[in-house]
Design a protein around this motif. Structure first.
Motif, mmCIF file in Angstrom:
data_model
loop_
_atom_site.group_PDB
_atom_site.id
_atom_site.type_symbol
_atom_site.label_atom_id
_atom_site.label_comp_id
_atom_site.label_asym_id
_atom_site.label_seq_id
_atom_site.Cartn_x
_atom_site.Cartn_y
_atom_site.Cartn_z
ATOM 1 N N MET A 48 0.814 -1.264 0.348
ATOM 2 C CA MET A 48 0.022 -0.165 0.192
ATOM 3 C C MET A 48 0.839 1.206 -0.011
ATOM 4 O O MET A 48 2.086 1.276 0.566
ATOM 5 C CB MET A 48 -0.873 -0.046 1.238
ATOM 6 C CG MET A 48 -2.067 -1.106 1.394
ATOM 7 S SD MET A 48 -2.774 -1.010 2.885
ATOM 8 C CE MET A 48 -3.678 0.497 2.765
ATOM 9 N N THR A 49 0.359 2.250 -0.458
ATOM 10 C CA THR A 49 0.950 3.496 -0.327
ATOM 11 C C THR A 49 0.419 4.622 0.487
ATOM 12 O O THR A 49 -0.786 4.760 0.363
ATOM 13 C CB THR A 49 0.907 4.299 -1.869
ATOM 14 O OG1 THR A 49 1.479 3.341 -2.842
ATOM 15 C CG2 THR A 49 1.739 5.638 -1.775
ATOM 16 N N ALA A 92 -9.315 9.812 -5.628
ATOM 17 C CA ALA A 92 -9.252 9.333 -6.777
ATOM 18 C C ALA A 92 -8.671 8.085 -6.926
ATOM 19 O O ALA A 92 -8.904 7.041 -8.192
ATOM 20 C CB ALA A 92 -8.254 10.204 -7.864
ATOM 21 N N GLY A 93 -8.175 7.412 -5.904
ATOM 22 C CA GLY A 93 -7.552 6.057 -5.955
ATOM 23 C C GLY A 93 -6.091 5.587 -6.100
ATOM 24 O O GLY A 93 -5.958 4.612 -6.564
ATOM 25 N N ALA A 97 -3.747 5.688 1.228
ATOM 26 C CA ALA A 97 -4.111 6.448 2.398
ATOM 27 C C ALA A 97 -3.299 7.572 2.866
ATOM 28 O O ALA A 97 -2.230 7.683 2.426
ATOM 29 C CB ALA A 97 -4.280 5.416 3.779
ATOM 30 N N LEU A 98 -4.149 8.337 3.820
ATOM 31 C CA LEU A 98 -3.236 9.655 4.198
ATOM 32 C C LEU A 98 -3.604 9.690 5.654
ATOM 33 O O LEU A 98 -4.607 9.478 6.011
ATOM 34 C CB LEU A 98 -3.745 10.851 3.354
ATOM 35 C CG LEU A 98 -3.507 12.266 4.129
ATOM 36 C CD1 LEU A 98 -1.853 12.399 3.963
ATOM 37 C CD2 LEU A 98 -4.177 13.257 3.390
ATOM 38 N N ILE A 99 -2.610 9.666 6.509
ATOM 39 C CA ILE A 99 -2.760 9.794 8.044
ATOM 40 C C ILE A 99 -2.133 11.464 8.377
ATOM 41 O O ILE A 99 -1.008 11.923 8.030
ATOM 42 C CB ILE A 99 -1.796 8.676 8.790
ATOM 43 C CG1 ILE A 99 -2.239 7.605 8.532
ATOM 44 C CG2 ILE A 99 -1.928 9.055 10.200
ATOM 45 C CD1 ILE A 99 -1.159 6.400 8.904
ATOM 46 N N PHE A 114 -9.355 7.817 3.702
ATOM 47 C CA PHE A 114 -9.107 6.708 2.785
ATOM 48 C C PHE A 114 -10.461 6.718 1.804
ATOM 49 O O PHE A 114 -11.221 7.582 1.900
ATOM 50 C CB PHE A 114 -9.244 5.113 3.466
ATOM 51 C CG PHE A 114 -10.636 5.201 4.404
ATOM 52 C CD1 PHE A 114 -11.773 4.736 4.106
ATOM 53 C CD2 PHE A 114 -10.261 5.729 5.885
ATOM 54 C CE1 PHE A 114 -12.975 4.953 4.951
ATOM 55 C CE2 PHE A 114 -11.530 5.713 6.656
ATOM 56 C CZ PHE A 114 -12.822 5.114 6.410
ATOM 57 N N ARG A 115 -10.562 5.919 0.791
ATOM 58 C CA ARG A 115 -11.546 6.278 -0.387
ATOM 59 C C ARG A 115 -12.845 5.720 -0.143
ATOM 60 O O ARG A 115 -13.703 6.172 0.111
ATOM 61 C CB ARG A 115 -11.013 5.604 -1.703
ATOM 62 C CG ARG A 115 -11.830 5.874 -3.001
ATOM 63 C CD ARG A 115 -10.907 5.477 -4.097
ATOM 64 N NE ARG A 115 -11.792 6.250 -5.508
ATOM 65 C CZ ARG A 115 -12.009 5.394 -6.158
ATOM 66 N NH1 ARG A 115 -12.173 4.083 -6.200
ATOM 67 N NH2 ARG A 115 -12.937 5.811 -7.281
#
Length: 404
Positions: A48-49, A92-93, A97-99, A114-115
């Motif tokens: 995952m990114t 946009a996928g 994830a962004l924390i 998350f998306r």
């Protein structure tokens, strides 16, 4: 017997030479072989990114340590100015994830973007990084002995002891769906054949040469043999994949473990046996009920209750996967409309004893005998019935009637 074999050969040849049948066989073989090939060569778990923006004054999200601890993700640190752009990429996928770590007071604040669905591994990572820092701050601020705090927060060790490991759920799901699909597909084949012959008045010509019952069983057996050949295509796809060495390693289907070690000739033997028995039960219902209609457009309505019954067996098979020894499951093992899918699922899971299997087969055989007797009466009278719509009362009268 000679007339029966002649009709059987005709319907078998007709079914096997149909384009739809050939395409279905090719697709089944290709799907099974292709699945194992894909899992062997291409199903490599991608990382995952995850982007992290550390905006807290009291807490820190160390991306280097987190990256070493979390082998499932590639973790990258960004500044506050890039957060809005990364949010759009997550939406946009393009990014997983962004924390965003915030909070300068006693408790930390974490925004996890998350998306569509939160990932449990990312949530666990956030807790692993932030929670110890928060606990340490609380312990220091309140003058608590770190040793005492550590002892209180030490989780209770639970030894997981599996007495009967189950890694066959994916296999059960596949075979359950396969049996359901084949029974309804070839049962409908029988219905459509009978309805077509009757509504086009071909039946009136044929019964002068062959008895109606002979035609019914020839159709049923021809379709059953066609179904067994389709099961053979599935087995062939698996055998070739195994010979090529594609069946090793961890596999899953629909998120469920696919333990191929339980696969053996006995499983395919029971699959063929329960398919034949289950198919015969439903084929007799399809054939006898369809023989009473006068118009092709009535076929959907007349076979709908049988389809619902078959769907009930399918859902009970799902229940078997979750709880193979539930009361309703055990009872369904001896109900002929449900036992083919339920008992076979319990066999694959290793929950069905020899006596249970024998009893379920005996019940199915006896049920087929009773259904054959009833179907013979309905079919022999129904094929020559052209008096508008037929209701349940008419069908019951045909079953009770002793007239030739």
């Amino acid at each position: 017997m000679r007339k029966f074999l002649t009709v059987l050969k005709f319907h078998l040849k007709e079914g096997l030479s149909a384009k739809s049948y050939i395409i279905t066989a090719a697709v089944l073989f290709s799907v099974v072989l292709g699945y194992f090939g894909f899992m062997h060569y291409f199903d490599k778990e991608e990382k995952m990114t995850v982007y992290v923006s550390d905006q807290s004054q009291a807490y820190e999200f160390n991306t280097s340590e987190a990256g070493n601890a979390a082998d499932f993700a590639e973790i990258k640190k960004i500044g506050e100015d890039k957060v809005s752009g990364i949010k759009k990429e997550v939406e946009a996928g393009n990014i997983d994830a962004l924390i965003v770590l915030k909070g300068s007071g006693e408790a930390p604040e974490v925004d996890y973007h998350f998306r569509r669905m939160a990932d449990y591994q990312v949530l666990a990572l956030i807790n692993a990084v932030v929670q110890p820092q928060y606990i340490n701050n609380v312990v220091t601020a309140n003058g608590i002995d770190p040793a005492v705090a550590g002892a209180l927060l030490t989780p209770v060790k639970v030894n997981e002891v599996t007495l009967k490991e189950t890694e066959s759920l994916g296999l059960v799901y596949f075979f359950l769906f396969l049996m359901y699909m084949f029974i309804i597909m070839f049962g409908n084949t029988v219905s459509l054949g009978i309805a077509g012959e009757k509504t086009t008045r071909v039946m009136e010509i044929m019964i002068t040469k062959v008895k109606p019952i002979t035609m019914m069983y020839a159709k049923i057996i021809a379709a059953m043999l066609s179904g067994l050949l389709q099961i053979g295509m599935v087995a062939l796809g698996y055998v070739i994949a195994k010979l090529l060495g594609w069946t090793t390693g961890e596999m899953n289907i629909m998120g469920m473990a696919l333990d191929l070690s339980v696969l053996n000739p006995k499983i395919f033997l029971f699959l063929g046996l329960y398919f034949m028995l289950g198919y015969t039960v439903y084929a007799l219902l399809f054939a006898s009920i369809t023989s009473t209609i006068s118009r092709m457009e009535d076929i959907g309505t007349i076979i709908f209750p049988i389809s619902i019954l078959l769907m009930g067996g399918f859902f009970l098979g799902f229940k078997t996967m979750m709880d193979p020894n539930a009361g309703i499951v055990l009872a369904s093992s001896y109900i002929p409309f449900f036992s083919p899918m339920v008992t076979f699922s319990r066999i694959v899971l290793g929950e069905a004893g020899s006596l249970e299997v024998i009893l379920s087969i005996v019940v199915l055989v006896i049920s087929i005998g009773i259904l054959s007797y009833i179907a013979n009466r309905i079919y022999s009278k129904g094929v020559m019935r052209y008096s508008g719509k037929t209701n349940l009362t008419d069908v019951i009268k045909m079953a009770k009637s002793t007239e030739a």
